[in-house]
Design a protein around this motif. Structure first.
Motif, short mmCIF file in Angstrom:
data_model
loop_
_atom_site.label_atom_id
_atom_site.label_comp_id
_atom_site.label_asym_id
_atom_site.label_seq_id
_atom_site.Cartn_x
_atom_site.Cartn_y
_atom_site.Cartn_z
N GLN A 35 0.87 -1.07 0.08
CA GLN A 35 -0.06 0.03 -0.15
C GLN A 35 0.89 1.33 0.08
N VAL A 36 0.69 2.20 -0.89
CA VAL A 36 1.77 2.90 -1.20
C VAL A 36 1.31 4.50 -0.92
N THR A 37 2.01 5.49 -0.19
CA THR A 37 1.55 6.63 -0.24
C THR A 37 2.51 7.36 -0.67
N ILE A 38 1.83 8.18 -2.05
CA ILE A 38 2.72 8.93 -2.64
C ILE A 38 2.52 10.54 -2.35
N THR A 39 3.81 11.18 -2.32
CA THR A 39 3.63 12.57 -1.89
C THR A 39 4.32 13.61 -2.76
N GLY A 40 3.78 14.69 -2.93
CA GLY A 40 4.43 15.94 -3.69
C GLY A 40 3.76 17.38 -3.26
N ARG A 41 4.37 18.36 -4.07
CA ARG A 41 3.67 19.48 -3.62
C ARG A 41 2.25 19.98 -4.32
N ARG A 42 2.25 19.10 -5.70
CA ARG A 42 1.15 19.60 -6.60
C ARG A 42 0.02 18.24 -6.37
N LEU A 43 -1.08 18.56 -5.50
CA LEU A 43 -1.92 17.44 -5.20
C LEU A 43 -2.77 16.92 -6.59
N GLU A 44 -3.03 17.72 -7.54
CA GLU A 44 -3.48 17.47 -8.88
C GLU A 44 -2.81 16.34 -9.68
N VAL A 45 -1.29 16.72 -9.65
CA VAL A 45 -0.48 15.58 -10.33
C VAL A 45 -0.49 14.38 -9.81
N LEU A 46 -0.67 14.15 -8.35
CA LEU A 46 -0.60 13.09 -7.56
C LEU A 46 -2.06 12.08 -7.69
N GLU A 47 -3.05 12.93 -7.83
CA GLU A 47 -4.30 12.45 -7.98
C GLU A 47 -4.57 12.03 -9.34
N VAL A 49 -2.57 10.20 -11.01
CA VAL A 49 -2.02 8.99 -11.04
C VAL A 49 -2.21 7.60 -9.87
N ALA A 50 -3.01 8.23 -8.72
CA ALA A 50 -3.12 7.67 -7.71
C ALA A 50 -4.66 6.60 -8.26
N GLY A 51 -4.75 5.71 -7.23
CA GLY A 51 -5.78 4.74 -7.32
C GLY A 51 -5.68 3.88 -6.21
N THR A 52 -6.24 2.53 -6.41
CA THR A 52 -6.46 1.85 -5.26
C THR A 52 -5.43 1.56 -4.43
N ASP A 53 -4.03 1.31 -4.94
CA ASP A 53 -2.97 1.10 -4.23
C ASP A 53 -1.94 2.31 -4.11
N LEU A 54 -2.31 3.24 -4.64
CA LEU A 54 -1.42 4.78 -4.60
C LEU A 54 -2.32 5.67 -3.87
N THR A 55 -1.88 6.02 -2.71
CA THR A 55 -2.76 7.32 -2.19
C THR A 55 -2.04 8.44 -2.28
N ALA A 56 -2.87 9.67 -2.79
CA ALA A 56 -2.06 10.93 -2.90
C ALA A 56 -2.19 11.45 -1.75
N MET A 57 -1.15 12.35 -1.42
CA MET A 57 -1.08 13.27 -0.28
C MET A 57 -0.14 14.22 -0.41
N ALA A 58 -0.52 15.46 -0.60
CA ALA A 58 0.20 17.01 -0.81
C ALA A 58 1.18 17.20 0.63
N MET A 59 2.50 17.20 0.29
CA MET A 59 3.34 17.28 1.20
C MET A 59 4.30 18.08 0.65
N ALA A 65 6.77 21.07 9.63
CA ALA A 65 5.64 20.83 10.43
C ALA A 65 4.81 20.16 9.40
N ASP A 66 4.70 20.40 8.05
CA ASP A 66 4.10 19.74 7.00
C ASP A 66 4.44 17.97 7.01
N VAL A 67 5.74 17.96 7.11
CA VAL A 67 6.12 16.50 6.98
C VAL A 67 5.76 15.77 8.39
N ILE A 68 6.02 16.40 9.45
CA ILE A 68 5.36 15.67 10.51
C ILE A 68 3.82 15.40 10.45
N ARG A 69 3.21 16.34 10.14
CA ARG A 69 1.57 16.13 10.24
C ARG A 69 1.25 15.24 9.06
N LYS A 70 1.74 15.21 7.84
CA LYS A 70 1.20 14.57 6.79
C LYS A 70 1.74 12.98 7.08
#
Length: 254
Positions: A35-47, A49-59, A65-70
């Motif tokens: 189960q993979v969490t993918i991060t990046g600054r642009r949520l729209e880019v992540l979303e 390519v995301a799907g069942t096994d890739l979870t998009a998270m802007a970070m 503080a953002d790294v800790i929280r996310k």
């Protein structure tokens, strides 16, 4: 032939996972059941390519503080991080006398500070498990100086130092820490660098592309999937004695 799902039940965090090397690694890990969490600054880019096994998270890896929280949110959603891939980074060449403090600090914050924060926060949950893999995506520029890229080379040398030291901290445990050191990979970063090199050197874009191709010993750009294959190997059976290594993926000796 279908790959075995030997990483089923493992949660992986891949920074810079929306494009290029990061996306290739994320998809490869998901293909093995993680189960993979993918991060990046642009949520729209992540979303996209995301799907069942890739979870998009802007970070933003530059923001502590953002790294800790996310990272805490990712662990709450999918369990402890057992595979951490610190891939987020920027690559841009600039001669030292033209390097501003702003340019220097932004690259340091993204490439080196970002790797430090990603690893530190991921290890908080990883240490409570019985197995872990930490992979930093460095560069051959971390093993030798890249002409016209002092700042970039310094960040990648720093990443390798961080990787080697961390591997010593976890020596003898079930956690391994290794660096991947690719040459020029066929990603959007290369596309951007074509224009940059052409402008700096006063050459055509075709000639700029040849500069990068010729820098790889086998005279071709590396495919992101080749780097992903190395990451899978480090997470697969029999990899437990590979630790503190800088694995060159550059078509030959650098």
């Amino acid at each position: 032939m279908e790959h075995t799902k030997d990483l089923a039940g493992k949660h992986a965090l891949v920074t810079g996972g929306g494009t290029g090397i990061g996306l290739a690694i994320a998809q490869a890990l998901a293909g093995r059941g993680a189960q993979v969490t993918i991060t990046g600054r642009r949520l729209e880019v992540l979303e996209e390519v995301a799907g069942t096994d890739l979870t998009a998270m802007a970070m933003d890896v530059r923001d502590e503080a953002d790294v800790i929280r996310k990272t805490e949110a990712a662990v709450a959603a999918h369990g402890p991080i057992q595979i951490c891939v610190a891939n987020a980074g920027i690559a841009e060449g600039k001669t030292l006398h033209k390097t501003s403090m702003e340019f220097w600090r932004n690259m340091m914050a993204t490439n080196l500070d970002g790797a430090f924060l990603t690893l530190r926060e991921s290890l908080k949950s990883m240490q409570g498990t019985d197995w872990g893999r930490v992979i930093t995506v460095a560069s051959i520029a971390g093993l030798r100086g890249l002409k016209g890229g002092a700042c970039y080379s310094a960040t990648k040398h720093g990443m390798i130092g961080l990787t080697r030291a961390l591997s010593e901290d976890f020596m003898g445990s079930q956690i391994t820490v290794n660096a991947l050191c690719p040459g020029y990979v066929d990603t959007p970063i290369v596309d951007r660098n074509i224009t940059s090199i052409a402008q700096r050197a006063g050459i055509s874009e075709d000639e700029a592309l040849k500069v990068m191709i010729n820098a790889n010993r086998h005279q071709r750009l590396i495919e992101p999937e080749e780097v992903a294959a190395a990451a899978l190997w480090l997470c697969g059976p029999g990899s437990q004695s590979i630790n503190g290594q800088c694995i060159e993926i550059a078509g030959g000796q650098t």
